[in-house]
Design a protein around this motif. Structure first.
Motif, mmCIF file in Angstrom:
data_model
loop_
_atom_site.group_PDB
_atom_site.id
_atom_site.type_symbol
_atom_site.label_atom_id
_atom_site.label_comp_id
_atom_site.label_asym_id
_atom_site.label_seq_id
_atom_site.Cartn_x
_atom_site.Cartn_y
_atom_site.Cartn_z
ATOM 1 N N UNK A 1 18.530 -44.456 11.807
ATOM 2 C CA UNK A 1 17.317 -44.563 10.987
ATOM 3 C C UNK A 1 17.280 -45.904 10.253
ATOM 4 N N UNK A 2 18.469 -46.416 9.927
ATOM 5 C CA UNK A 2 18.564 -47.704 9.219
ATOM 6 C C UNK A 2 18.382 -48.891 10.156
ATOM 7 N N UNK B 1 23.257 -48.607 1.790
ATOM 8 C CA UNK B 1 23.003 -47.332 2.472
ATOM 9 C C UNK B 1 24.046 -47.047 3.557
ATOM 10 N N UNK C 1 21.847 -41.234 10.527
ATOM 11 C CA UNK C 1 21.475 -42.050 9.378
ATOM 12 C C UNK C 1 21.495 -43.539 9.722
#
Lengths: 199, 199
Positions: A193-194, A163, A190
């Motif tokens: 969020x990871x 990801x 992003x």
């Protein structure tokens, strides 16, 4: 000129050709690399260039390898000075995104992944080897942040590496099409969020 | 042949050229599109091809537009039969990933995004317009799933659209380099993390 001086001169000429080839490949890809244009840029004949690289393919492989070394020097090397864990992982991601910014107008490694993914041959094999190696390195770096307890023990390190890679690809594409500012904001969200919010 | 028949024949010849050009561009990109090779494939002279498309650039633009229509027909059209909400969003993602699978060996739209991101001109503008339109469409589709209450009200629709795009890019690259099976598993896990587990 003694033997050592001659060898050293050969080496630096090789580096000069490689640097020019790298810049040309940034615009036209490795497949589009014109030996004629390259020879002109370094002020040599085509056969002069081939004296340093046995064949067009050998030159392309050398450019790819030069790109790999440059990427690792800029993205991984500064980060591994940090202890294993989340800070190192974040540093790798930060450096990677800086790399994307620097090579926004064209990245030899990324272009090569598109150029050779469906083809057979030495360049395809080199690209697969290179990309697999980088993914493994990322997975290992994520793994250290799990081992340090900073990411949950249930984290799938390979998935997180995939990801992060996805976000880097989207950053590159969005930056090129719509501008870096908006793209980096999305990519960082992003990542948060990871990995959880940045400290 | 009356005027209507002639117009219809012209239209179908145009479509035939476009189909061949699309297939060629899949392998070599729009920049690499050879009019000579295209003419040979459709059994015409170069000037015969140019009679249907004013210039090389007009042909490239037409191929890009044909790709866009094909993408929307295969990815969006079947999904909009479903009511607005999460099921429609999941259907779009599913169809998109199928598209990636089908065009694993080379996607004209994706290649164009790399070819023209750093260049000025009509093709650059068309690619930006196309990609921005698709992102807007995805953002809208995510928005419907927020409006239906299936995604949390706090969801940033544009961010989710960006991350779905990121996963599609990584799916394409990983599938080409390492095989589709592993790549689709990773991409689907990423989607589940974004949208919640699939029903």
């Amino acid at each position: 000129m003694n033997a050592q001086q001659a060898a050293s001169k050969g080496e630096s000429t090789r580096e000069l050709i490689l640097d020019s080839a790298y810049e040309l490949a940034r615009g036209d890809g490795l497949e589009g690399l014109s030996i004629g244009l390259l020879a002109k840029q370094v002020g040599m004949s085509k056969s002069g260039v081939f004296a340093h690289f046995g064949s067009r393919e050998d030159l392309q492989l050398a450019v790819l390898e030069a790109g790999r070394r440059r990427f690792l020097d800029q993205v991984l090397a500064p980060a591994v000075k940090l202890p294993r864990g989340l800070a190192r992982l974040r540093a790798v991601v930060h450096n990677w995104f800086e790399w994307v910014h620097h090579y926004e107008s064209g990245c030899v490694l990324l272009a090569a992944a598109s150029e050779y993914d469906g083809k057979n041959g030495a360049l395809h094999d080199a690209v697969v080897y290179q990309q697999a190696g980088w993914r493994e390195s990322m997975t290992r770096t994520v793994g250290y942040a799990i081992a340090s307890g900073e990411l949950p023990a249930s984290t799938d390190a390979e998935q997180v590496a995939f990801e992060i890679h996805a976000l880097a690809l989207a950053l590159h594409q969005d930056a090129g099409l719509f501008g870096y500012e908006g793209a980096i904001r999305r990519a960082r969200l992003g990542i948060d969020r990871l990995l959880g919010p940045a400290p």
